[in-house]
Scaffold this motif. Sequence first.
Motif, PDB file in Angstrom:
ATOM      1  N   UNK A  12       0.811  -1.314  -0.193  1.00 53.20           N
ATOM      2  CA  UNK A  12      -0.095  -0.053  -0.033  1.00 53.20           C
ATOM      3  C   UNK A  12       0.950   1.165   0.022  1.00 53.20           C
ATOM      4  N   UNK A  13       2.051   1.198   0.753  1.00 53.52           N
ATOM      5  CA  UNK A  13       3.025   2.269   0.729  1.00 53.52           C
ATOM      6  C   UNK A  13       3.384   2.578  -0.662  1.00 53.52           C
ATOM      7  N   UNK A  14       3.646   1.611  -1.749  1.00 54.55           N
ATOM      8  CA  UNK A  14       4.158   1.907  -2.909  1.00 54.55           C
ATOM      9  C   UNK A  14       2.810   2.736  -3.827  1.00 54.55           C
ATOM     10  N   UNK A  15       1.681   2.164  -3.570  1.00 49.26           N
ATOM     11  CA  UNK A  15       0.606   2.983  -4.194  1.00 49.26           C
ATOM     12  C   UNK A  15       0.389   4.334  -3.813  1.00 49.26           C
ATOM     13  N   UNK A  16       0.696   4.535  -2.395  1.00 44.70           N
ATOM     14  CA  UNK A  16       0.343   6.069  -1.898  1.00 44.70           C
ATOM     15  C   UNK A  16       1.702   6.875  -2.532  1.00 44.70           C
ATOM     16  N   UNK A  17       3.194   6.276  -2.642  1.00 42.56           N
ATOM     17  CA  UNK A  17       4.025   6.832  -3.222  1.00 42.56           C
ATOM     18  C   UNK A  17       3.863   7.130  -4.628  1.00 42.56           C
ATOM     19  N   UNK A  18       3.000   6.631  -5.435  1.00 43.08           N
ATOM     20  CA  UNK A  18       2.927   6.632  -6.818  1.00 43.08           C
ATOM     21  C   UNK A  18       1.769   7.717  -7.125  1.00 43.08           C
ATOM     22  N   UNK A  19       0.636   7.686  -5.935  1.00 46.25           N
ATOM     23  CA  UNK A  19      -0.325   8.545  -6.084  1.00 46.25           C
ATOM     24  C   UNK A  19       0.479  10.019  -5.862  1.00 46.25           C
ATOM     25  N   UNK A  20       1.359  10.208  -4.836  1.00 44.25           N
ATOM     26  CA  UNK A  20       1.819  11.468  -4.437  1.00 44.25           C
ATOM     27  C   UNK A  20       2.659  11.858  -5.896  1.00 44.25           C
ATOM     28  N   UNK A  21       3.612  11.012  -6.292  1.00 36.34           N
ATOM     29  CA  UNK A  21       4.260  11.559  -7.446  1.00 36.34           C
ATOM     30  C   UNK A  21       3.145  11.964  -8.676  1.00 36.34           C
ATOM     31  N   UNK A  22       2.253  11.048  -9.130  1.00 35.35           N
ATOM     32  CA  UNK A  22       1.261  11.393 -10.243  1.00 35.35           C
ATOM     33  C   UNK A  22       0.878  12.959  -9.829  1.00 35.35           C
ATOM     34  N   UNK A  23       0.342  12.997  -8.623  1.00 34.94           N
ATOM     35  CA  UNK A  23      -0.317  14.359  -8.324  1.00 34.94           C
ATOM     36  C   UNK A  23       0.781  15.167  -8.495  1.00 34.94           C
ATOM     37  N   UNK A  24       1.971  15.121  -8.227  1.00 36.08           N
ATOM     38  CA  UNK A  24       2.909  16.279  -8.441  1.00 36.08           C
ATOM     39  C   UNK A  24       3.251  16.517  -9.766  1.00 36.08           C
ATOM     40  N   UNK A  25       3.117  15.258 -10.401  1.00 35.47           N
ATOM     41  CA  UNK A  25       3.455  15.530 -12.228  1.00 35.47           C
ATOM     42  C   UNK A  25       2.464  16.334 -12.610  1.00 35.47           C
ATOM     43  N   UNK A  26       1.238  15.828 -12.450  1.00 35.20           N
ATOM     44  CA  UNK A  26       0.046  16.590 -12.994  1.00 35.20           C
ATOM     45  C   UNK A  26       0.164  18.122 -12.526  1.00 35.20           C
ATOM     46  N   UNK A  27       0.489  18.659 -11.430  1.00 30.20           N
ATOM     47  CA  UNK A  27       0.478  19.861 -11.016  1.00 30.20           C
ATOM     48  C   UNK A  27       1.444  20.690 -11.611  1.00 30.20           C
ATOM     49  N   UNK A  28       2.748  19.833 -11.734  1.00 28.55           N
ATOM     50  CA  UNK A  28       3.990  20.321 -12.594  1.00 28.55           C
ATOM     51  C   UNK A  28       3.765  20.590 -13.810  1.00 28.55           C
ATOM     52  N   UNK A  29       3.140  19.639 -14.640  1.00 26.36           N
ATOM     53  CA  UNK A  29       2.765  19.897 -16.062  1.00 26.36           C
ATOM     54  C   UNK A  29       1.779  20.965 -16.320  1.00 26.36           C
ATOM     55  N   UNK A  30       0.745  20.989 -15.399  1.00 25.55           N
ATOM     56  CA  UNK A  30      -0.488  22.076 -15.262  1.00 25.55           C
ATOM     57  C   UNK A  30       0.369  23.657 -15.248  1.00 25.55           C
ATOM     58  N   UNK A  31       1.272  23.544 -14.200  1.00 26.18           N
ATOM     59  CA  UNK A  31       1.771  24.855 -13.936  1.00 26.18           C
ATOM     60  C   UNK A  31       2.595  25.187 -15.217  1.00 26.18           C
ATOM     61  N   UNK A  32       3.448  24.055 -15.871  1.00 28.45           N
ATOM     62  CA  UNK A  32       4.433  24.618 -17.112  1.00 28.45           C
ATOM     63  C   UNK A  32       3.567  25.101 -18.217  1.00 28.45           C
ATOM     64  N   UNK A  33       2.222  24.390 -18.361  1.00 25.31           N
ATOM     65  CA  UNK A  33       1.517  24.974 -19.516  1.00 25.31           C
ATOM     66  C   UNK A  33       0.985  26.173 -19.491  1.00 25.31           C
ATOM     67  N   UNK A  34       0.855  26.634 -18.084  1.00 25.57           N
ATOM     68  CA  UNK A  34       0.371  27.940 -17.803  1.00 25.57           C
ATOM     69  C   UNK A  34       1.373  29.251 -17.620  1.00 25.57           C
ATOM     70  N   UNK A  35       2.519  28.658 -17.612  1.00 19.11           N
ATOM     71  CA  UNK A  35       3.600  29.777 -17.352  1.00 19.11           C
ATOM     72  C   UNK A  35       4.547  29.928 -18.302  1.00 19.11           C
ATOM     73  N   UNK A  36       4.783  29.035 -19.255  1.00 21.91           N
ATOM     74  CA  UNK A  36       5.659  28.992 -20.514  1.00 21.91           C
ATOM     75  C   UNK A  36       4.733  29.634 -21.650  1.00 21.91           C
ATOM     76  N   UNK A  37       5.363  30.864 -22.316  1.00 26.40           N
ATOM     77  CA  UNK A  37       4.943  31.403 -23.406  1.00 26.40           C
ATOM     78  C   UNK A  37       5.305  30.812 -24.801  1.00 26.40           C
ATOM     79  N   UNK A  38       4.228  30.710 -25.510  1.00 22.41           N
ATOM     80  CA  UNK A  38       4.319  30.088 -26.863  1.00 22.41           C
ATOM     81  C   UNK A  38       4.946  31.062 -27.522  1.00 22.41           C
ATOM     82  N   UNK A  39       5.925  30.615 -28.735  1.00 26.48           N
ATOM     83  CA  UNK A  39       6.710  31.483 -29.545  1.00 26.48           C
ATOM     84  C   UNK A  39       8.285  31.976 -29.000  1.00 26.48           C
ATOM     85  N   UNK A  40       8.297  31.894 -27.561  1.00 23.09           N
ATOM     86  CA  UNK A  40       9.578  32.586 -27.314  1.00 23.09           C
ATOM     87  C   UNK A  40      10.483  31.598 -27.625  1.00 23.09           C
TER      88      UNK A  40
END
Length: 360
Positions: free
Chosen positions: A270-298
Amino acid sequence: MKTSQRLGAALAASIFATAAVSQEHAHGDHDALLTPYTNTGSIATPLTYIEKYADIPDASAGIPIDPDKGYAVVDLGDGAYFVTEGVYQVMFIEHDDGLILADAPPNIGSRLLTAAEEIAPGKPITHMIYSHAHVDHIGFAAEIAATFPDVEIVAHALTLDKLERAGDARRPLPSVTFDTEGKVFEFNVGGQALSLTYPAPNHQHGNIEIWHEASSTLMLIDVVFPGWMMWRRLALAEDIPGTFDTIRSLNDRYDFETLIAGHVGRPGTKADVDLQVEFMTDLHNAAAGALGSVTPGETVNPEDLANPWAVFDNYIDRVVIECVNTLTPNWEDRMAGFDVYIYDQCLAMEQSIRIDGSSL
C-alpha cells in the motif's frame, strides 16, 4: 468550461496566432548549429546517450534471484505464490486439482513451467487468467496451452476483442469472458476463490484487477510500479485519467498486503501505491503549471514562425523541461528510474491535460 479546457483553448489560439505572425520568412539553414534549450536541468534529455544512469535506491531493489534457476518464488500463503525473474511478475494459485496461473510473460517463459512444478509437483496448470492483452504479459500462453491442452483461459471481453483483432498464435483466445465494468466476476475452482474486476478504462481497456482475498493478494498489471518510476509515458496508458482514478482508489477498495504489479523485482505494498499517487499528483501539477507559465513562440527562430508545427514543438519542449525541472529536486532520489523516464512522463501528462482535459 473547466480550467484545463480554457487553458487548452487559450494556448492553441496563442500558438497559431504566433505561427501566423510571419508568412514571408524563408526557410532556415538546416546546417545551423544545434543549440540546447537554456533551461535544461541536470536530467539528460531524451535521445541522449547516458553512460551511467542513477543508482537504484535500496528500497526499490528486487528480491534475490537464484542464478541457477533464473527466477524466484515467494509463498504468499493460502495457496498464492509470487514468481519473478527480476523484470516481470506472475501469480500462481494452487487449488485442489492443480494450479491457476495469472499471466504468462515470454520474458519468464519456460521457467513458468519449472516454477509450477516446484510449487505443486505433479499438478497441471488448469486455468490461465489474462490480466490484459499485451503480448509482453501473455505471449507465452500458447506454450502453456500446448503443455496443458485442457487449460481454461479467462479474460475480460475487451481483452478477447483485442486478441481476436490481433490474430496472434502466441496468445490463444480466452474460453471464458466477462464484460462487467466495476462489478465483480467471481471465479471459483478447487476450493480457491478469486474476484476479477474491470474497474474502468486504465492502462489498457480490459485490464483487470485479480483479488485473492484468502492471501490478501491483489494483482493489477502495468499500473503501479513498486519503488520505480512508471514505464515510459505513464506506462503507455490508453486512458490516463482512468489510470489516475484507478490508482487513487486502489488502497480504499482493497485491503491487500501484497500487490503483484507485473514489473520490477519485488511485490508492492500500500505504501508503494501511496508513493505513486503522490508522484502522479505532483506530475499533474507540475505539467499544468508549466503549460500556464511558458509562453508560446518565445525562443523560436523568426524564420520558423510561419511553421505552426515548429512553434508548437518549441512550446511543448519548454513546457516539458519546466515540468522536469520542477519535479527533479523532490523526486530524483525517491524512485528508481526517475532519470530514465521523467521526460516521457511530463510529455504524456501535458498532453493529457491539453487533450483529455485531465484534472485532479
